[in-house]
Scaffold this motif. Sequence first.
Motif, short mmCIF file in Angstrom:
data_model
loop_
_atom_site.label_atom_id
_atom_site.label_comp_id
_atom_site.label_asym_id
_atom_site.label_seq_id
_atom_site.Cartn_x
_atom_site.Cartn_y
_atom_site.Cartn_z
N VAL A 18 2.20 4.92 5.14
CA VAL A 18 1.69 5.66 3.98
C VAL A 18 2.33 5.11 2.71
O VAL A 18 3.55 4.91 2.65
CB VAL A 18 1.96 7.17 4.13
N ILE A 19 1.49 4.85 1.74
CA ILE A 19 1.91 4.31 0.44
C ILE A 19 1.58 5.36 -0.61
O ILE A 19 0.49 5.93 -0.59
CB ILE A 19 1.09 3.04 0.11
N GLU A 20 2.50 5.58 -1.53
CA GLU A 20 2.18 6.44 -2.68
C GLU A 20 2.11 5.56 -3.92
O GLU A 20 2.98 4.72 -4.14
CB GLU A 20 3.24 7.52 -2.84
N ALA A 21 1.03 5.71 -4.69
CA ALA A 21 0.84 4.87 -5.87
C ALA A 21 0.25 5.71 -7.00
O ALA A 21 -0.60 6.56 -6.76
CB ALA A 21 -0.10 3.71 -5.54
N THR A 22 0.72 5.47 -8.22
CA THR A 22 0.12 6.08 -9.40
C THR A 22 -0.63 4.99 -10.14
O THR A 22 -0.03 3.99 -10.57
CB THR A 22 1.18 6.73 -10.30
N LEU A 23 -1.95 5.15 -10.24
CA LEU A 23 -2.83 4.13 -10.81
C LEU A 23 -3.69 4.77 -11.88
O LEU A 23 -4.40 5.75 -11.61
CB LEU A 23 -3.69 3.52 -9.70
N ARG A 24 -3.63 4.26 -13.09
CA ARG A 24 -4.37 4.84 -14.23
C ARG A 24 -4.08 6.33 -14.39
O ARG A 24 -4.97 7.13 -14.69
CB ARG A 24 -5.88 4.61 -14.08
N GLY A 25 -2.84 6.72 -14.10
CA GLY A 25 -2.45 8.12 -14.26
C GLY A 25 -2.83 9.02 -13.10
O GLY A 25 -2.56 10.22 -13.12
N HIS A 26 -3.44 8.45 -12.07
CA HIS A 26 -3.85 9.24 -10.90
C HIS A 26 -2.92 8.92 -9.73
O HIS A 26 -2.77 7.75 -9.35
CB HIS A 26 -5.29 8.91 -10.50
N LYS A 27 -2.34 9.96 -9.14
CA LYS A 27 -1.48 9.76 -7.96
C LYS A 27 -2.35 9.71 -6.70
O LYS A 27 -3.17 10.60 -6.48
CB LYS A 27 -0.48 10.90 -7.84
N LEU A 28 -2.12 8.69 -5.90
CA LEU A 28 -2.83 8.59 -4.62
C LEU A 28 -1.82 8.45 -3.50
O LEU A 28 -0.80 7.78 -3.65
CB LEU A 28 -3.76 7.38 -4.59
N LYS A 29 -2.14 9.07 -2.37
CA LYS A 29 -1.39 8.84 -1.13
C LYS A 29 -2.34 8.05 -0.22
O LYS A 29 -3.41 8.56 0.12
CB LYS A 29 -0.99 10.17 -0.50
N LEU A 30 -1.97 6.83 0.10
CA LEU A 30 -2.87 5.92 0.82
C LEU A 30 -2.26 5.50 2.14
O LEU A 30 -1.09 5.09 2.19
CB LEU A 30 -3.13 4.66 -0.03
N THR A 31 -3.05 5.56 3.20
CA THR A 31 -2.61 5.03 4.50
C THR A 31 -3.15 3.61 4.64
O THR A 31 -4.34 3.37 4.41
CB THR A 31 -3.13 5.91 5.65
N SER A 32 -2.26 2.67 4.98
CA SER A 32 -2.69 1.29 5.24
C SER A 32 -2.33 0.96 6.70
O SER A 32 -1.76 1.79 7.41
CB SER A 32 -2.04 0.31 4.27
#
Length: 201
Positions: A18-32
């Motif tokens: 699981v990766i957590e990333a803030t992109l363009r002000g939006h927080k996403l929790k992403l599974t890779s």
Amino acid sequence: MNDHYYSSQPKSASDKQVIEATLRGHKLKLTSDAGVFSRDGVDYGSRVLIEHMDIPQQASVLDVGCGYGPIGLIAARLAPQGHATLIDINERAVGLATANAKANGIENVIIAQSDLYSAVVNRTFDVILSNPPIRAGKAVVHRLFAESFDRLNPGGTFWIVIQKKQGAPSARAKLEEIYGEDAVEEVGKDKGYRIIRCKRT
């Protein structure tokens, strides 16, 4: 055959993270997972594209080669009255992108397995985005470029990110051939990455 992120069915053993990333002000929790592009974190080139892409609020957007979804999911967030379609040849990537949309509460998306544009041949879009699969070879990348034109609505834009050392100048020349010289513009650069925008006029 080696297991590449552009394989339709990766054979490497699943190893999710699981990766957590803030992109363009939006927080996403992403599974890779193993067997998908940039499994350890959102690729720098994708981040540069996300920072520069211009997504109208009502746009219909297509992300070609979506991987586990960061570009297309942020595009969907930036187009709350619009819609994003995410496509990838890699079935594992498609499964992850689908799960990531659900996990982040992003509902204005369709996600499908597709060899380039095969799943969307009867549709057109306002914006097409791609971090192209350079390792798949020039023939694949040039086909991705060439077929983008007919998938765009008039006035629509096609955005790519490409490293200078991976052929940004020749990519731009190819896009000028397809779209016309005046319709292709480099709109951003960062650490050797170039953002090129083409407009269907």
